[in-house]
Write a protein that holds these residues in place. Structure first.
Motif, PDB file in Angstrom:
ATOM      1  N   TRP A   1     -29.464 -65.352  19.892  1.00 43.67           N
ATOM      2  CA  TRP A   1     -29.960 -65.307  21.279  1.00 43.67           C
ATOM      3  C   TRP A   1     -29.792 -66.664  21.959  1.00 43.67           C
ATOM      4  CZ3 TRP A   1     -34.375 -67.967  23.147  1.00 43.67           C
ATOM      5  CH2 TRP A   1     -35.119 -68.653  22.169  1.00 43.67           C
TER       6      TRP A   1
ATOM      7  N   TRP B   1     -31.885 -60.687  23.338  1.00 41.67           N
ATOM      8  CA  TRP B   1     -31.976 -60.389  24.761  1.00 41.67           C
ATOM      9  C   TRP B   1     -31.745 -58.893  24.926  1.00 41.67           C
ATOM     10  CZ3 TRP B   1     -33.960 -64.278  27.318  1.00 41.67           C
ATOM     11  CH2 TRP B   1     -33.675 -65.588  26.925  1.00 41.67           C
TER      12      TRP B   1
ATOM     13  N   CYS C   1     -30.369 -60.124  38.800  1.00 45.38           N
ATOM     14  CA  CYS C   1     -29.521 -60.723  37.763  1.00 45.38           C
ATOM     15  C   CYS C   1     -30.294 -60.929  36.462  1.00 45.38           C
ATOM     16  CB  CYS C   1     -28.984 -62.072  38.250  1.00 45.38           C
ATOM     17  SG  CYS C   1     -27.865 -61.915  39.654  1.00 45.38           S
ATOM     18  N   PHE C   2     -31.615 -60.915  36.542  1.00 46.03           N
ATOM     19  CA  PHE C   2     -32.440 -61.171  35.349  1.00 46.03           C
ATOM     20  C   PHE C   2     -32.786 -59.841  34.674  1.00 46.03           C
ATOM     21  CE2 PHE C   2     -32.868 -64.837  38.050  1.00 46.03           C
ATOM     22  CZ  PHE C   2     -32.749 -65.885  37.162  1.00 46.03           C
ATOM     23  N   PHE C   3     -31.759 -59.143  34.224  1.00 51.30           N
ATOM     24  CA  PHE C   3     -31.956 -57.798  33.673  1.00 51.30           C
ATOM     25  C   PHE C   3     -32.108 -57.798  32.152  1.00 51.30           C
ATOM     26  CE2 PHE C   3     -27.367 -58.382  34.389  1.00 51.30           C
ATOM     27  CZ  PHE C   3     -26.877 -58.189  33.115  1.00 51.30           C
ATOM     28  N   ARG C   4     -32.135 -58.982  31.560  1.00 47.14           N
ATOM     29  CA  ARG C   4     -32.317 -59.078  30.105  1.00 47.14           C
ATOM     30  C   ARG C   4     -33.618 -59.802  29.780  1.00 47.14           C
ATOM     31  NH1 ARG C   4     -26.656 -61.620  28.233  1.00 47.14           N
ATOM     32  NH2 ARG C   4     -26.873 -62.714  30.219  1.00 47.14           N
ATOM     33  N   ARG C   5     -34.378 -59.213  28.871  1.00 42.37           N
ATOM     34  CA  ARG C   5     -35.667 -59.783  28.470  1.00 42.37           C
ATOM     35  C   ARG C   5     -35.608 -60.185  27.003  1.00 42.37           C
ATOM     36  NH1 ARG C   5     -40.185 -55.814  29.891  1.00 42.37           N
ATOM     37  NH2 ARG C   5     -39.416 -54.706  28.060  1.00 42.37           N
TER      38      ARG C   5
ATOM     39  N   ARG D   1     -36.747 -64.146  30.600  1.00 41.17           N
ATOM     40  CA  ARG D   1     -35.562 -63.367  30.963  1.00 41.17           C
ATOM     41  C   ARG D   1     -34.359 -64.286  31.112  1.00 41.17           C
ATOM     42  NH1 ARG D   1     -35.740 -58.132  32.688  1.00 41.17           N
ATOM     43  NH2 ARG D   1     -37.780 -57.153  32.528  1.00 41.17           N
ATOM     44  N   LEU D   2     -33.178 -63.689  30.981  1.00 39.17           N
ATOM     45  CA  LEU D   2     -31.915 -64.422  31.107  1.00 39.17           C
ATOM     46  C   LEU D   2     -31.080 -63.751  32.186  1.00 39.17           C
ATOM     47  CD1 LEU D   2     -30.031 -66.623  29.781  1.00 39.17           C
ATOM     48  CD2 LEU D   2     -29.183 -64.796  28.280  1.00 39.17           C
ATOM     49  N   ASP D   3     -30.384 -64.537  32.999  1.00 37.41           N
ATOM     50  CA  ASP D   3     -29.609 -63.915  34.080  1.00 37.41           C
ATOM     51  C   ASP D   3     -28.216 -63.496  33.616  1.00 37.41           C
ATOM     52  OD1 ASP D   3     -28.117 -66.264  34.163  1.00 37.41           O
ATOM     53  OD2 ASP D   3     -28.237 -66.486  36.322  1.00 37.41           O
ATOM     54  N   CYS D   4     -27.489 -62.833  34.515  1.00 40.98           N
ATOM     55  CA  CYS D   4     -26.221 -62.193  34.142  1.00 40.98           C
ATOM     56  C   CYS D   4     -25.207 -63.165  33.580  1.00 40.98           C
ATOM     57  CB  CYS D   4     -25.634 -61.445  35.341  1.00 40.98           C
ATOM     58  SG  CYS D   4     -25.506 -62.427  36.847  1.00 40.98           S
ATOM     59  N   ASP D   5     -25.105 -64.368  34.137  1.00 42.99           N
ATOM     60  CA  ASP D   5     -24.134 -65.298  33.572  1.00 42.99           C
ATOM     61  C   ASP D   5     -24.758 -66.288  32.589  1.00 42.99           C
ATOM     62  OD1 ASP D   5     -25.327 -66.549  35.672  1.00 42.99           O
ATOM     63  OD2 ASP D   5     -23.497 -67.008  36.769  1.00 42.99           O
ATOM     64  N   GLY D   6     -26.000 -66.074  32.251  1.00 45.89           N
ATOM     65  CA  GLY D   6     -26.616 -66.790  31.128  1.00 45.89           C
ATOM     66  C   GLY D   6     -26.992 -68.231  31.381  1.00 45.89           C
ATOM     67  N   ASP D   7     -26.895 -68.697  32.627  1.00 41.42           N
ATOM     68  CA  ASP D   7     -27.195 -70.101  32.866  1.00 41.42           C
ATOM     69  C   ASP D   7     -28.535 -70.356  33.566  1.00 41.42           C
ATOM     70  OD1 ASP D   7     -26.429 -69.209  35.334  1.00 41.42           O
ATOM     71  OD2 ASP D   7     -24.945 -70.782  35.694  1.00 41.42           O
ATOM     72  N   VAL D   8     -29.335 -69.315  33.717  1.00 42.48           N
ATOM     73  CA  VAL D   8     -30.701 -69.484  34.235  1.00 42.48           C
ATOM     74  C   VAL D   8     -31.638 -68.584  33.432  1.00 42.48           C
ATOM     75  CG1 VAL D   8     -32.227 -69.462  36.254  1.00 42.48           C
ATOM     76  CG2 VAL D   8     -29.763 -69.778  36.580  1.00 42.48           C
ATOM     77  N   VAL D   9     -32.790 -69.121  33.040  1.00 41.63           N
ATOM     78  CA  VAL D   9     -33.827 -68.293  32.440  1.00 41.63           C
ATOM     79  C   VAL D   9     -34.997 -68.201  33.419  1.00 41.63           C
ATOM     80  CG1 VAL D   9     -33.219 -68.723  30.020  1.00 41.63           C
ATOM     81  CG2 VAL D   9     -34.848 -70.241  31.171  1.00 41.63           C
ATOM     82  N   LEU D  10     -35.720 -67.096  33.307  1.00 45.13           N
ATOM     83  CA  LEU D  10     -36.860 -66.849  34.182  1.00 45.13           C
ATOM     84  C   LEU D  10     -38.095 -66.662  33.313  1.00 45.13           C
ATOM     85  CD1 LEU D  10     -38.083 -66.094  36.995  1.00 45.13           C
ATOM     86  CD2 LEU D  10     -37.357 -63.739  36.541  1.00 45.13           C
TER      87      LEU D  10
END
Lengths: 130, 130
Positions: A4, B112, B102-106, A75-84
């Motif tokens: 991950w 993820w 874009c944050f569709f992965r947890r 959470r992780l965004d679609c291009d993987g360079d931001v987490v929430l």
């Protein structure tokens, strides 16, 4: 294990951008940076850890202020360079200025207007820094 | 005029990070970059404009997909290097994968997990790219 972490698109400096949101109100509280160690410690401890670029060191949110963040969701965004991060913000203060959110200025007719009160003055939050 | 633009802490590349949130649900939809022109056009038109680092060009959100963002509020963080947009998301889709966010992965137990459905397949959103 570790897969991950490899799915995160780390920057050249080994960092990922973190957006932090209140888990209940969903207000965006702050943005910060994480390295591998910070995100690993966050997951392990359930408390938000970041990487301070200015101080070049790992930082547990609230270590000095007490304004700890319990992480409810990551959470992780679609291009993987931001987490929430969705967090429970102890003290209701995320900003070093003593406000709930770092986003306390709103654009209005060509200027940034401060919309949020200081909940607790910074010199009470950080007495050691006086 | 322009003073508010000078209060933004532009990066060496002349960019500021933008976090985008749904104005109603407050869900965080995406993150992007803005330069001076993008933020100026956003304020002037009321529609979100960004700077694409990969394509090195200005980009009006939704110009191809139709998933335009009407900006309801613009905020600046304490150190001036992140802006927060509250938007009305046309089509209910912000992500290029056809998902709401874009944050569709947890993060769940070391991986993820995709939690969000595709609202509209990408090849229907971007037919010209086929």
């Amino acid at each position: 294990m570790g897969g991950w972490l490899d799915q995160v698109a780390w920057s050249a400096e080994g960092l990922v951008s973190a957006v932090v949101q209140d888990a209940v109100t969903r207000r965006v509280l702050m943005c910060a940076w994480m390295n591998r160690e910070a995100i690993s410690l966050t997951v392990k401890s359930g408390e938000a850890h970041y990487w301070s670029r200015s101080r070049q060191r790992l930082w547990r949110k609230g270590e000095e202020s007490g304004h700890v963040q319990r992480v409810k969701e990551l959470r992780l965004d679609c291009d993987g360079d931001v987490v929430l991060l969705s967090v429970e913000q102890r003290g209701g203060i995320a900003c070093h200025t003593g406000r709930e959110s770092c986003f306390f200025r709103r654009y209005e007719n060509g200027r940034w207007v401060v919309t949020d009160p200081v909940v607790k003055p910074a010199d009470e939050i950080y007495p050691k820094r006086r």
